[in-house]
Design an enzyme around this catalytic site. Structure first.
Site, PDB file in Angstrom:
ATOM      1  N   GLU A 304    -163.921 -22.386  46.914  1.00 24.92           N
ATOM      2  CA  GLU A 304    -164.836 -21.282  47.213  1.00 24.92           C
ATOM      3  C   GLU A 304    -166.188 -21.474  46.551  1.00 24.92           C
ATOM      4  O   GLU A 304    -167.238 -21.435  47.206  1.00 24.92           O
ATOM      5  CB  GLU A 304    -164.217 -19.962  46.765  1.00 24.92           C
ATOM      6  CG  GLU A 304    -165.096 -18.749  47.033  1.00 24.92           C
ATOM      7  CD  GLU A 304    -165.218 -18.448  48.515  1.00 24.92           C
ATOM      8  OE1 GLU A 304    -166.288 -18.764  49.089  1.00 24.92           O
ATOM      9  OE2 GLU A 304    -164.269 -17.909  49.103  1.00 24.92           O
ATOM     10  N   ASP A 308    -169.875 -22.218  48.333  1.00 24.02           N
ATOM     11  CA  ASP A 308    -170.962 -21.249  48.241  1.00 24.02           C
ATOM     12  C   ASP A 308    -172.226 -21.868  47.666  1.00 24.02           C
ATOM     13  O   ASP A 308    -173.333 -21.680  48.193  1.00 24.02           O
ATOM     14  CB  ASP A 308    -170.533 -20.062  47.362  1.00 24.02           C
ATOM     15  CG  ASP A 308    -169.440 -19.227  47.984  1.00 24.02           C
ATOM     16  OD1 ASP A 308    -169.165 -19.390  49.191  1.00 24.02           O
ATOM     17  OD2 ASP A 308    -168.838 -18.413  47.247  1.00 24.02           O
ATOM     18  N   SER A 554    -166.290 -17.245  54.502  1.00 24.96           N
ATOM     19  CA  SER A 554    -166.817 -17.640  53.197  1.00 24.96           C
ATOM     20  C   SER A 554    -167.983 -18.609  53.355  1.00 24.96           C
ATOM     21  O   SER A 554    -168.838 -18.697  52.474  1.00 24.96           O
ATOM     22  CB  SER A 554    -165.723 -18.310  52.357  1.00 24.96           C
ATOM     23  OG  SER A 554    -164.734 -17.393  51.975  1.00 24.96           O
ATOM     24  N   GLY A 616    -174.769  -8.697  73.734  1.00 24.17           N
ATOM     25  CA  GLY A 616    -175.120  -7.641  72.790  1.00 24.17           C
ATOM     26  C   GLY A 616    -174.181  -7.641  71.598  1.00 24.17           C
ATOM     27  O   GLY A 616    -173.431  -8.596  71.362  1.00 24.17           O
TER      28      GLY A 616
END
Length: 639
Positions: A304, A308, A554, A616
């Protein structure tokens, strides 16, 4: 005429009765729990002489209008657009009134609690008093029990409690009472899940998934349908921009220990895909003992944070410092509330303060724990904050969710953009669990299970897309349907905000989901999510010394955060302020066309195909993926 003794006595009795009226007002049910959470059972009545710390969460002044205040500074047509508030402005606006504080204190004193036992917070947000169980039961017309979890953990609480009628308008809730630990997710095969403070533990909440290692170095645009690298994302979203106001700007990424990045992984990634990051590292801000631990190394512990930071830092370039908010120690861990405490001192005691059964508490006296006090207003928030963690909305009590959601509104008022991943299991919750009619969550449930904080109307929820197989980055993307499914749907807690009403009404009018109303919130009046999306498939990430292919929302949140950070840079370069809470702006007619519409794919879950991606807004990919040049042009036109 002289009054007779009888008339005087009657008059005196009436006067005493009238003066005591508030103290004699009838008791009403304030909160009630209908069933025990999974894994818990009633063990025994609590010892009458034991002491418990009662916390009374006081009603905040004007809190019912916080959405209007936020809309006023966030809508592009508002004359107050961009006129963000200071922390002092927020404290003054929402602090409980003197009447509220006095009403609760007076009732406690009249009930036999001496003044010296009653403590009020600096911000007046809550009142605490240590009482015996017997006193608490008399105060609130309840019975306190001890409940035992299958793990052996005990919890003190009650099934229902009452408050006097004249006190009820001044109190949001009391703890400990009917609230139990917040359940964040269930791993496959587990019956229960850890409390909120366990969010950094491997497999808890939203977390990225890997499809295995990558052999060789991938970096060509023609490979983006199989391997996503920074050049793929720059080309998909038109993000060819060099920042020029980095000294004024800021971007923060939140991680929860024991999740941690490895500097060696960041440098491995930099050497191959982002050479301007060579020798660079994030600016680490430790919250409640958080640090980039290197003891536990695996994809579950490093995937993770590596993801990031490698992509968040690459897309804002090595010129822009990225702040890493590393939250919680290795023992106690942390929750979203611990992070919010750190960036807003008033939140430490907002509406009763943190719940020690749900949030990390410090000092942590366990061996190896952080011995300092909990961070409280000691950390400066970045202008854009991305978080790739989340929970199921149903894991939390409505109050717990509303309490946190109001804080995100306050951050928006201060000009901060808050992004959260929308979750990776389509219309199901984390752990692929769905709701049952009695409110429980199981893998065989049939009711759609929305995520949180993405359902909070004051955050920007980010779903996931992918490059279609055998397609190029110049072709339209589709909803992510490999390894993960973009989380999306309709909240069971929060009402639909005004800013998205037209977009969601259009979807419900033209593409109404073909499911019975018992399976989803079909009222047409609830908060819909996600708001936007970004690519979430096939990311090449350096993890523990090798490249892996990674999937998840993530991926999508830090990429989106980087894009909005670059928009802030351009605005600050010409003397304008940050974009702040973006939702009223991106849903406005002026920003039509500022996102690439995604019209292909679904988000399966709960035994269904989920919702459809449509023209949309839709509850799979939101408004679509960012078109940086168009977004930049539109935001530069705003004051």
């Amino acid at each position: 005429m002289r009054c007779s003794p009888l008339i005087s006595l009657v008059a005196l009795s009436l006067a005493l009765l009238l003066s005591a009226e508030p103290l004699l007002s009838p008791y009403n049910v304030h909160e009630k729990r209908t069933h025990l959470p999974p894994g818990w059972s009633l063990t025994r009545r609590h010892d009458a002489t034991s002491t418990i710390p009662l916390r009374f969460a006081l009603k905040q002044r004007n809190i019912e209008d916080i959405g209007n205040y936020l809309y006023d500074v966030s809508h592009p047509k508002s004359p107050s657009y961009g006129k963000h508030w200071s922390a002092g402005d927020i404290a003054r606006m929402f602090a409980p009134s003197d009447e509220t504080v006095d009403a609760v204190r007076t009732w406690l004193v009249a009930s036999g609690i001496s003044e010296e036992r009653i403590a009020s917070s600096r911000t007046k947000g809550w009142i605490q008093v240590d009482v015996t169980v017997e006193e608490a039961e008399q105060l609130m017309n309840t019975e306190y029990n001890v409940y035992t979890h299958m793990s052996g953990k005990e919890h003190v609480g009650c099934d229902v409690y009452h408050l006097p009628e004249h006190v009820q308008p001044h109190v949001d809730f009391v703890t400990p009472s009917v609230h139990f630990d917040a359940k964040l997710t269930r791993r496959s095969g587990e019956e229960t899940a850890p409390p909120a403070r366990g969010i950094g533990q491997p497999g808890v909440g939203i977390f990225p998934k890997t499809a295995g290692t990558v052999s060789g170095i991938i970096g060509e645009l023609e490979d983006c349908d199989e391997y996503i690298t920074p050049i793929c994302l720059r080309t998909l979203y038109g993000l060819f921009y060099e920042p020029v106001a980095t000294d004024k700007n800021s971007y923060g990424i939140v991680e929860y220990t024991p999740q941690a990045y490895l500097q060696s992984d960041l440098q491995m990634f930099a050497q191959n895909y982002s050479t301007d990051l060579i020798g660079r590292e994030p600016y680490l801000v430790s919250i409640d003992g958080g640090y980039a631990q290197t003891t536990n190394r695996s994809f579950d512990y490093n995937g993770e944070s590596d993801l990031d930071l490698q992509y968040g830092m690459s897309l804002v370039t090595g010129e822009q410092t990225v702040t890493l908010y590393q939250t919680g120690d290795m023992i106690e861990g942390a929750s979203f509330n611990n992070f919010l405490d750190a960036i807003d001192g008033s939140y430490c005691t907002f509406e009763g303060g943190d719940d020690p059964t749900q949030d990390g508490t410090y000092p942590d006296t366990q061996p190896g724990g952080y011995m300092g006090m909990s961070a409280c207003g000691t950390v400066k928030p970045a202008y854009v904050i991305s978080t790739s963690y989340g929970s199921n909305e149903a894991d939390l009590s409505p109050f717990y969710a509303e309490r946190q959601c109001a804080e995100y509104a306050k951050l928006g008022l201060m000009g901060i953009t808050v992004l959260y991943s929308s979750e990776d299991n389509g219309v199901a919750g984390n752990g692929d669990v769905c709701l049952n009619p009695n409110g429980t969550q199981t893998t065989c449930g049939k009711i759609f299970n929305p995520s949180f904080p993405g359902t909070c109307p004051y955050v920007t929820s980010v779903g996931a897309t992918m490059v279609k197989p055998n397609a190029t980055v110049f072709d339209p993307e589709m909803a992510c349907m490999e390894v993960i499914y973009s989380g999306g749907g309709f909240s069971n807690y929060f009402a639909m905000p005004e800013y998205q009403k037209n977009a969601v009404d259009y979807y419900l009018t033209n593409y109404y989901p073909d499911y019975p109303s018992t399976m989803w919130n079909s009222t047409g009046t609830s908060r819909a999510f996600p708001d936007i999306s970004a690519n979430g498939a096939n990311y090449v990430v350096a993890v523990d010394g090798q490249f892996e292919r990674v999937y998840g929302t993530s991926c999508s949140s830090p990429v989106s955060g980087a894009i909005f950070t670059m928009i802030n840079d351009a605005r600050m370069a010409v003397g304008k302020g940050p974009i702040g809470f973006i939702n009223p702006t991106i849903y406005s007619p002026e920003f039509a066309g500022a996102f690439h519409d995604i019209t292909e794919g679904t988000n399966p879950g709960c035994g269904t195909a989920g919702y459809n991606a449509t023209s949309g807004w839709d509850p799979v990919t939101g408004l679509g993926t960012p078109n940086f040049p168009e977004l930049l042009a539109q935001w530069l036109l705003l004051p």
